[in-house]
Design a protein around this motif. Structure first.
Motif, PDB file in Angstrom:
ATOM      1  N   LYS A 118      41.611  55.362  29.977  1.00 58.74           N
ATOM      2  CA  LYS A 118      40.365  56.049  30.330  1.00 58.74           C
ATOM      3  C   LYS A 118      39.304  55.052  30.799  1.00 58.74           C
ATOM      4  CE  LYS A 118      41.106  60.400  28.593  1.00 58.74           C
ATOM      5  NZ  LYS A 118      40.887  61.600  29.315  1.00 58.74           N
ATOM      6  N   SER A 119      39.239  53.881  30.165  1.00 58.07           N
ATOM      7  CA  SER A 119      38.279  52.855  30.565  1.00 58.07           C
ATOM      8  C   SER A 119      38.561  52.385  31.985  1.00 58.07           C
ATOM      9  CB  SER A 119      38.337  51.667  29.610  1.00 58.07           C
ATOM     10  OG  SER A 119      37.936  52.055  28.325  1.00 58.07           O
ATOM     11  N   LYS A 120      39.829  52.152  32.294  1.00 64.15           N
ATOM     12  CA  LYS A 120      40.194  51.731  33.649  1.00 64.15           C
ATOM     13  C   LYS A 120      39.857  52.826  34.650  1.00 64.15           C
ATOM     14  CE  LYS A 120      44.009  49.995  36.463  1.00 64.15           C
ATOM     15  NZ  LYS A 120      43.317  50.386  37.637  1.00 64.15           N
ATOM     16  N   GLN A 121      40.100  54.074  34.273  1.00 66.68           N
ATOM     17  CA  GLN A 121      39.786  55.207  35.138  1.00 66.68           C
ATOM     18  C   GLN A 121      38.294  55.218  35.490  1.00 66.68           C
ATOM     19  OE1 GLN A 121      41.024  58.817  33.181  1.00 66.68           O
ATOM     20  NE2 GLN A 121      41.776  59.713  35.055  1.00 66.68           N
ATOM     21  N   PHE A 122      37.449  55.062  34.487  1.00 66.91           N
ATOM     22  CA  PHE A 122      36.002  55.065  34.711  1.00 66.91           C
ATOM     23  C   PHE A 122      35.580  53.885  35.587  1.00 66.91           C
ATOM     24  CE2 PHE A 122      34.597  58.514  32.152  1.00 66.91           C
ATOM     25  CZ  PHE A 122      33.256  58.662  32.454  1.00 66.91           C
ATOM     26  N   ASP A 156      35.282  59.406  29.279  1.00 67.55           N
ATOM     27  CA  ASP A 156      35.193  58.346  28.267  1.00 67.55           C
ATOM     28  C   ASP A 156      34.957  58.879  26.865  1.00 67.55           C
ATOM     29  OD1 ASP A 156      32.538  59.116  28.401  1.00 67.55           O
ATOM     30  OD2 ASP A 156      31.759  57.078  28.431  1.00 67.55           O
ATOM     31  N   GLY A 157      34.977  60.213  26.708  1.00 71.24           N
ATOM     32  CA  GLY A 157      34.789  60.811  25.390  1.00 71.24           C
ATOM     33  C   GLY A 157      33.358  61.230  25.106  1.00 71.24           C
ATOM     34  N   MET A 212      28.926  50.321  32.103  1.00 71.35           N
ATOM     35  CA  MET A 212      30.100  49.596  32.573  1.00 71.35           C
ATOM     36  C   MET A 212      30.619  48.670  31.469  1.00 71.35           C
ATOM     37  SD  MET A 212      32.171  49.264  35.152  1.00 71.35           S
ATOM     38  CE  MET A 212      31.458  49.735  36.698  1.00 71.35           C
ATOM     39  N   GLU A 213      29.685  48.099  30.709  1.00 70.87           N
ATOM     40  CA  GLU A 213      30.075  47.177  29.637  1.00 70.87           C
ATOM     41  C   GLU A 213      30.966  47.878  28.602  1.00 70.87           C
ATOM     42  OE1 GLU A 213      30.509  43.504  28.763  1.00 70.87           O
ATOM     43  OE2 GLU A 213      29.185  44.088  30.401  1.00 70.87           O
ATOM     44  N   LYS A 214      30.630  49.133  28.300  1.00 67.65           N
ATOM     45  CA  LYS A 214      31.415  49.914  27.335  1.00 67.65           C
ATOM     46  C   LYS A 214      32.872  50.035  27.794  1.00 67.65           C
ATOM     47  CE  LYS A 214      31.654  54.646  25.576  1.00 67.65           C
ATOM     48  NZ  LYS A 214      30.989  55.947  25.520  1.00 67.65           N
ATOM     49  N   TRP A 215      33.054  50.274  29.087  1.00 69.29           N
ATOM     50  CA  TRP A 215      34.412  50.474  29.602  1.00 69.29           C
ATOM     51  C   TRP A 215      35.158  49.158  29.735  1.00 69.29           C
ATOM     52  CZ3 TRP A 215      30.811  53.372  33.018  1.00 69.29           C
ATOM     53  CH2 TRP A 215      30.530  54.622  32.461  1.00 69.29           C
ATOM     54  N   LYS A 216      34.438  48.069  30.005  1.00 65.61           N
ATOM     55  CA  LYS A 216      35.089  46.758  30.051  1.00 65.61           C
ATOM     56  C   LYS A 216      35.616  46.390  28.669  1.00 65.61           C
ATOM     57  CE  LYS A 216      32.666  44.878  34.041  1.00 65.61           C
ATOM     58  NZ  LYS A 216      31.675  43.906  34.520  1.00 65.61           N
ATOM     59  N   ILE A 273      38.906  48.275  27.879  1.00 70.18           N
ATOM     60  CA  ILE A 273      40.137  47.734  28.464  1.00 70.18           C
ATOM     61  C   ILE A 273      40.837  46.789  27.481  1.00 70.18           C
ATOM     62  CG2 ILE A 273      40.986  46.162  30.275  1.00 70.18           C
ATOM     63  CD1 ILE A 273      39.104  47.523  32.194  1.00 70.18           C
ATOM     64  N   LYS A 274      40.087  46.199  26.570  1.00 71.92           N
ATOM     65  CA  LYS A 274      40.648  45.267  25.581  1.00 71.92           C
ATOM     66  C   LYS A 274      41.183  45.985  24.348  1.00 71.92           C
ATOM     67  CE  LYS A 274      37.153  41.926  26.983  1.00 71.92           C
ATOM     68  NZ  LYS A 274      35.928  41.251  26.557  1.00 71.92           N
TER      69      LYS A 274
END
Length: 70
Positions: free
Chosen positions: A18-22, A61-62, A1-5, A8-9
């Motif tokens: 993609k981060s928001k999607q995850f 997320d790739g 989750m930290e990776k996707w947060k 977002i930045k």
């Protein structure tokens, strides 16, 4: 989750999307005890099947997971 947060930045629009999607998919996730097909299809972007015995599963997320079938 930290990776996707962190994603977002990002200045990259696609990475932010993609981060928001995850995050949206996994925000209410609970530990799973058996294979969840709906979750699998929600986070899988594509599967590339090679002749022979190799498949590459690409997540939203790739992340790419290589599977060798023996």
């Amino acid at each position: 989750m930290e990776k996707w947060k962190e994603g977002i930045k990002s200045e990259n629009t696609l990475v932010r999307y993609k981060s928001k999607q995850f995050i949206d998919i996994l925000k209410n996730a609970k530990p799973i005890e058996e294979f969840d097909m709906d979750l699998f299809f929600s986070i899988t972007e594509k599967m590339t099947v090679f002749e022979g015995d190799k498949i590459i599963v690409s997540l939203l997320d790739g992340t790419e997971v290589e599977v060798v079938i023996e």
